[in-house]
Design an enzyme around this catalytic site. Structure first.
Site, PDB file in Angstrom:
ATOM      1  N   SER A  10       0.835  -1.193   0.000  1.00 51.14           N
ATOM      2  CA  SER A  10       0.000   0.000   0.000  1.00 51.14           C
ATOM      3  C   SER A  10       0.871   1.244   0.000  1.00 51.14           C
ATOM      4  O   SER A  10       2.036   1.201   0.383  1.00 51.14           O
ATOM      5  CB  SER A  10      -0.895   0.019   1.240  1.00 51.14           C
ATOM      6  OG  SER A  10      -1.600   1.240   1.349  1.00 51.14           O
ATOM      7  N   HIS A  11       0.258   2.345  -0.377  1.00 54.07           N
ATOM      8  CA  HIS A  11       0.910   3.644  -0.260  1.00 54.07           C
ATOM      9  C   HIS A  11       1.029   4.058   1.206  1.00 54.07           C
ATOM     10  O   HIS A  11       1.784   4.954   1.535  1.00 54.07           O
ATOM     11  CB  HIS A  11       0.110   4.695  -1.021  1.00 54.07           C
ATOM     12  CG  HIS A  11       0.242   4.566  -2.500  1.00 54.07           C
ATOM     13  ND1 HIS A  11      -0.335   3.544  -3.218  1.00 54.07           N
ATOM     14  CD2 HIS A  11       0.907   5.324  -3.395  1.00 54.07           C
ATOM     15  CE1 HIS A  11      -0.038   3.685  -4.492  1.00 54.07           C
ATOM     16  NE2 HIS A  11       0.718   4.759  -4.633  1.00 54.07           N
ATOM     17  N   SER A  12       0.270   3.397   2.066  1.00 48.58           N
ATOM     18  CA  SER A  12       0.230   3.750   3.487  1.00 48.58           C
ATOM     19  C   SER A  12       0.669   2.572   4.342  1.00 48.58           C
ATOM     20  O   SER A  12       0.036   1.513   4.330  1.00 48.58           O
ATOM     21  CB  SER A  12      -1.200   4.150   3.870  1.00 48.58           C
ATOM     22  OG  SER A  12      -1.337   4.215   5.269  1.00 48.58           O
ATOM     23  N   ASP A  68      -2.863  -1.893  -3.308  1.00 43.78           N
ATOM     24  CA  ASP A  68      -3.978  -0.954  -3.263  1.00 43.78           C
ATOM     25  C   ASP A  68      -4.201  -0.189  -4.562  1.00 43.78           C
ATOM     26  O   ASP A  68      -5.278  -0.258  -5.123  1.00 43.78           O
ATOM     27  CB  ASP A  68      -3.865  -0.001  -2.058  1.00 43.78           C
ATOM     28  CG  ASP A  68      -2.637   0.885  -2.061  1.00 43.78           C
ATOM     29  OD1 ASP A  68      -1.778   0.779  -2.956  1.00 43.78           O
ATOM     30  OD2 ASP A  68      -2.525   1.717  -1.128  1.00 43.78           O
ATOM     31  N   SER A  71       0.260   2.524  -8.843  1.00 37.35           N
ATOM     32  CA  SER A  71       1.722   2.578  -8.744  1.00 37.35           C
ATOM     33  C   SER A  71       2.256   1.492  -7.803  1.00 37.35           C
ATOM     34  O   SER A  71       3.418   1.102  -7.916  1.00 37.35           O
ATOM     35  CB  SER A  71       2.209   3.961  -8.318  1.00 37.35           C
ATOM     36  OG  SER A  71       1.711   4.310  -7.055  1.00 37.35           O
TER      37      SER A  71
END
Length: 131
Positions: A10-12, A68, A71
């Site tokens: 995920s980006h997070s 997610d 990218s």
């Protein structure tokens, strides 16, 4: 007994760490790794972190990677290019939460890489409401 490993991208970092916490309660024996955030631990993705996460749960049973956003997929593909042996690593075209849940359950049953991947991807069809 070995299990198919699960990697959550995920980006997070907080998002995948929380999801892992939930999944470990469902199937504590399944190896789960997370790769969240960029190299400075901000929002973003990191191919290096993804590669390390895959390697940390890799076994002869294989690994399913769930992600997610777009990218995250691109960075996962880069991570796989950097690996010497990635044929037993599959990227699931699945929703992150529901796909990870079904993948972990299937892996915990001792299923093959193909069955775990299929379970994750079938989560796209999951009806979450009663109609």
């Amino acid at each position: 007994m070995s299990f198919v490993g699960i990697v959550l991208v995920s980006h997070s970092l907080e998002l995948v760490t929380g999801l892992k916490k939930l999944l470990v309660q469902i199937q504590p024996s399944v190896p789960i790794a997370v790769a969240g955030g960029d190299e400075e631990d901000g929002l973003g993705t990191s191919a290096q972190k993804i590669k390390e996460a895959i390697e940390s749960v890799y076994s002869d049973k294989g690994v399913v990677v769930l992600f997610d956003l777009g990218s995250s997929l691109m960075q996962t593909e880069i991570a796989l290019e950097w690996m010497e042996n990635s044929e037993n690593v599959k990227i699931a075209n699945a929703p992150l939460v529901e796909g990870a849940y079904t993948a972990v359950v299937q892996s915990g049953c001792g299923s093959s890489l193909e069955k775990v991947l299929r379970a994750a991807e079938e989560a796209r069809q999951m009806n979450k409401t009663i109609s």
